[in-house]
Design a protein around this motif. Sequence first.
Motif, mmCIF file in Angstrom:
data_model
loop_
_atom_site.group_PDB
_atom_site.id
_atom_site.type_symbol
_atom_site.label_atom_id
_atom_site.label_comp_id
_atom_site.label_asym_id
_atom_site.label_seq_id
_atom_site.Cartn_x
_atom_site.Cartn_y
_atom_site.Cartn_z
ATOM 1 N N ALA A 1 0.834 -1.208 0.000
ATOM 2 C CA ALA A 1 0.000 0.000 0.000
ATOM 3 C C ALA A 1 0.864 1.251 0.000
ATOM 4 O O ALA A 1 0.575 2.227 -0.710
ATOM 5 C CB ALA A 1 -0.932 -0.015 1.211
ATOM 6 N N THR A 2 1.942 1.235 0.777
ATOM 7 C CA THR A 2 2.851 2.389 0.833
ATOM 8 C C THR A 2 3.523 2.604 -0.520
ATOM 9 O O THR A 2 3.634 3.746 -1.002
ATOM 10 C CB THR A 2 3.906 2.171 1.922
ATOM 11 N N GLN A 3 3.993 1.533 -1.152
ATOM 12 C CA GLN A 3 4.656 1.649 -2.446
ATOM 13 C C GLN A 3 3.711 2.195 -3.518
ATOM 14 O O GLN A 3 4.091 3.053 -4.318
ATOM 15 C CB GLN A 3 5.202 0.287 -2.882
ATOM 16 N N VAL A 4 2.478 1.704 -3.543
ATOM 17 C CA VAL A 4 1.500 2.168 -4.526
ATOM 18 C C VAL A 4 1.169 3.633 -4.296
ATOM 19 O O VAL A 4 1.095 4.437 -5.236
ATOM 20 C CB VAL A 4 0.226 1.297 -4.466
ATOM 21 N N HIS A 5 0.987 4.011 -3.039
ATOM 22 C CA HIS A 5 0.667 5.415 -2.717
ATOM 23 C C HIS A 5 1.806 6.331 -3.145
ATOM 24 O O HIS A 5 1.576 7.395 -3.745
ATOM 25 C CB HIS A 5 0.407 5.559 -1.217
ATOM 26 N N ALA A 6 3.041 5.926 -2.870
ATOM 27 C CA ALA A 6 4.187 6.771 -3.228
ATOM 28 C C ALA A 6 4.312 6.917 -4.738
ATOM 29 O O ALA A 6 4.565 8.008 -5.255
ATOM 30 C CB ALA A 6 5.460 6.168 -2.644
ATOM 31 N N ALA A 7 4.126 5.806 -5.473
ATOM 32 C CA ALA A 7 4.249 5.868 -6.928
ATOM 33 C C ALA A 7 3.130 6.709 -7.535
ATOM 34 O O ALA A 7 3.364 7.498 -8.459
ATOM 35 C CB ALA A 7 4.223 4.456 -7.510
ATOM 36 N N ALA A 8 1.912 6.574 -7.015
ATOM 37 C CA ALA A 8 0.791 7.348 -7.537
ATOM 38 C C ALA A 8 0.962 8.826 -7.231
ATOM 39 O O ALA A 8 0.688 9.697 -8.079
ATOM 40 C CB ALA A 8 -0.517 6.829 -6.945
ATOM 41 N N THR A 9 1.447 9.137 -6.020
ATOM 42 C CA THR A 9 1.676 10.542 -5.649
ATOM 43 C C THR A 9 2.739 11.177 -6.535
ATOM 44 O O THR A 9 2.594 12.313 -7.001
ATOM 45 C CB THR A 9 2.097 10.625 -4.175
ATOM 46 N N ALA A 10 3.828 10.433 -6.778
ATOM 47 C CA ALA A 10 4.892 10.955 -7.638
ATOM 48 C C ALA A 10 4.384 11.211 -9.047
ATOM 49 O O ALA A 10 4.753 12.217 -9.685
ATOM 50 C CB ALA A 10 6.057 9.976 -7.669
ATOM 51 N N ALA A 11 3.521 10.344 -9.554
ATOM 52 C CA ALA A 11 2.976 10.532 -10.897
ATOM 53 C C ALA A 11 2.083 11.769 -10.954
ATOM 54 O O ALA A 11 2.154 12.565 -11.904
ATOM 55 C CB ALA A 11 2.195 9.293 -11.319
ATOM 56 N N LEU A 12 1.241 11.964 -9.922
ATOM 57 C CA LEU A 12 0.373 13.140 -9.889
ATOM 58 C C LEU A 12 1.179 14.431 -9.790
ATOM 59 O O LEU A 12 0.857 15.433 -10.427
ATOM 60 C CB LEU A 12 -0.604 13.024 -8.714
ATOM 61 N N GLU A 13 2.240 14.403 -8.979
ATOM 62 C CA GLU A 13 3.074 15.596 -8.847
ATOM 63 C C GLU A 13 3.777 15.928 -10.153
ATOM 64 O O GLU A 13 3.966 17.103 -10.489
ATOM 65 C CB GLU A 13 4.095 15.385 -7.732
ATOM 66 N N ALA A 14 4.168 14.910 -10.894
ATOM 67 C CA ALA A 14 4.824 15.152 -12.182
ATOM 68 C C ALA A 14 3.871 15.833 -13.155
ATOM 69 O O ALA A 14 4.263 16.713 -13.929
ATOM 70 C CB ALA A 14 5.326 13.829 -12.763
ATOM 71 N N TYR A 15 2.597 15.441 -13.118
ATOM 72 C CA TYR A 15 1.618 16.073 -13.998
ATOM 73 C C TYR A 15 1.280 17.495 -13.528
ATOM 74 O O TYR A 15 0.953 18.360 -14.332
ATOM 75 C CB TYR A 15 0.332 15.242 -14.046
ATOM 76 N N ALA A 16 1.344 17.725 -12.218
ATOM 77 C CA ALA A 16 0.971 19.036 -11.676
ATOM 78 C C ALA A 16 2.028 20.089 -11.940
ATOM 79 O O ALA A 16 1.732 21.277 -12.030
ATOM 80 C CB ALA A 16 0.713 18.922 -10.179
ATOM 81 N N MET A 17 3.306 19.704 -12.061
ATOM 82 C CA MET A 17 4.385 20.673 -12.270
ATOM 83 C C MET A 17 4.367 21.192 -13.705
ATOM 84 O O MET A 17 4.285 20.414 -14.653
ATOM 85 C CB MET A 17 5.742 20.019 -11.986
ATOM 86 N N PRO A 18 4.426 22.509 -13.918
ATOM 87 C CA PRO A 18 4.466 23.051 -15.283
ATOM 88 C C PRO A 18 5.805 22.723 -15.921
ATOM 89 O O PRO A 18 6.820 22.601 -15.243
ATOM 90 C CB PRO A 18 4.307 24.559 -15.074
ATOM 91 N N PRO A 19 5.833 22.526 -17.230
ATOM 92 C CA PRO A 19 7.101 22.255 -17.893
ATOM 93 C C PRO A 19 8.043 23.430 -17.755
ATOM 94 O O PRO A 19 7.611 24.571 -17.588
ATOM 95 C CB PRO A 19 6.689 22.020 -19.352
ATOM 96 N N PRO A 20 9.367 23.201 -17.788
ATOM 97 C CA PRO A 20 10.351 24.285 -17.601
ATOM 98 C C PRO A 20 10.143 25.446 -18.548
ATOM 99 O O PRO A 20 10.292 26.612 -18.170
ATOM 100 C CB PRO A 20 11.688 23.580 -17.846
ATOM 101 N N SER A 21 9.773 25.209 -19.776
ATOM 102 C CA SER A 21 9.602 26.293 -20.746
ATOM 103 C C SER A 21 8.456 27.198 -20.357
ATOM 104 O O SER A 21 8.516 28.424 -20.506
ATOM 105 C CB SER A 21 9.354 25.712 -22.137
ATOM 106 N N ALA A 22 7.390 26.622 -19.820
ATOM 107 C CA ALA A 22 6.231 27.419 -19.405
ATOM 108 C C ALA A 22 6.565 28.274 -18.201
ATOM 109 O O ALA A 22 6.136 29.415 -18.074
ATOM 110 C CB ALA A 22 5.051 26.503 -19.115
ATOM 111 N N ALA A 23 7.376 27.735 -17.252
ATOM 112 C CA ALA A 23 7.732 28.502 -16.069
ATOM 113 C C ALA A 23 8.634 29.672 -16.418
ATOM 114 O O ALA A 23 8.592 30.715 -15.765
ATOM 115 C CB ALA A 23 8.444 27.568 -15.084
ATOM 116 N N ALA A 24 9.441 29.546 -17.456
ATOM 117 C CA ALA A 24 10.355 30.625 -17.838
ATOM 118 C C ALA A 24 9.672 31.698 -18.664
ATOM 119 O O ALA A 24 10.179 32.816 -18.787
ATOM 120 C CB ALA A 24 11.542 30.045 -18.626
#
Length: 337
Positions: free
Chosen positions: A305-328
């Motif tokens: 359960a911990t491994q699945v939660h961590a992997a799912a959270t990391a995937a969601l955070e990756a989608y939430a972060m704007p790409p570097p070009s957009a931030a600049a």
Amino acid sequence: MTRSTRSGSRTSADRLARLLNLVPFLLARPGIEIAEAAGDLGVTERQLREDLELLWVCGLPGYGPGDLIDMAFDGDRVTITYDAGIDRPLRLTPDEALALVVALRMLAETPGVANREAVERALVKIESAAGDRLGAPVAVRLPADNRRVAELRAAVESGRALRITYYSVARDETIERVVDPLRILVVGGRAYMEAWCRRAEGMRVFRVDRIDAVTRLAEPARVPSQAVPHDLTGGVFRPTADLPLVTLRIGRSERWITEYYPCERVEPGDGEWLVSLRVTDLGWARRFVLGLGPEVTVVAPAELATQVHAAATAALEAYAMPPPSAAADPAASTSSR
């Protein structure tokens, strides 16, 4: 082979062959003594009587009066009084001939068939007898990499060791191994190679479609004498008590899991079900759960359960972060008007 050895053979194949020969034998010798028939057939009297009792419930579909093989006994003599048509030449309908041809072609394509020449001879006879009634020529291909299967089959027959590059789903990695091949077989529509793996020092079963590369070595295969082939009659994966037990809470859309995977426990509920199954390792289980829909929750073990939660959270955070070009580029975040 002695008569006592023959009479002791009780395999289904042996008995079927005896039964098929028994009816025409008795038809040609009405009123023969059971002791004489047993001697001619190379079986004991007791075995012959058991075979006759089985013949009494054999016959044509319907299995009622007038459908089953019948016989008459006069003391120790036996006579076949109704043979259920077994003495008539077999005449196949076009559909029956086609079904038989397809089955034989599948058998011919199956890796590991010992007497492929006999299958091919039977095919030639049936297709010749059926003639134009079969319609278009029949071609059968099993769902497997036929080129790789043929390559591996040739390696097994040559008795050479192999170096293979194999993708392991359980570990999610590709590993190079040196193996001593034993046999090629098909289980559940997939082709497998069973071999002694020198890396693992044990017998292993490799899925052919996960073998990325094969190199035939000059050295001969050396399968240890103590190596025992796996019993795959129940499937390739055989859950054991020492494997991790995973418990999932699943919704209606994921109930297919209980039909596709061997489950140790299934507790149906009004909406969700509790399902427990053994897995090869938690790494495979993590990838398996992440690939399912939202109606799946890991109940146990806590580590999974911990491994699945961590992997799912990391995937969601990756989608939430704007790409570097957009931030600049501030203009990229300004909505158009």
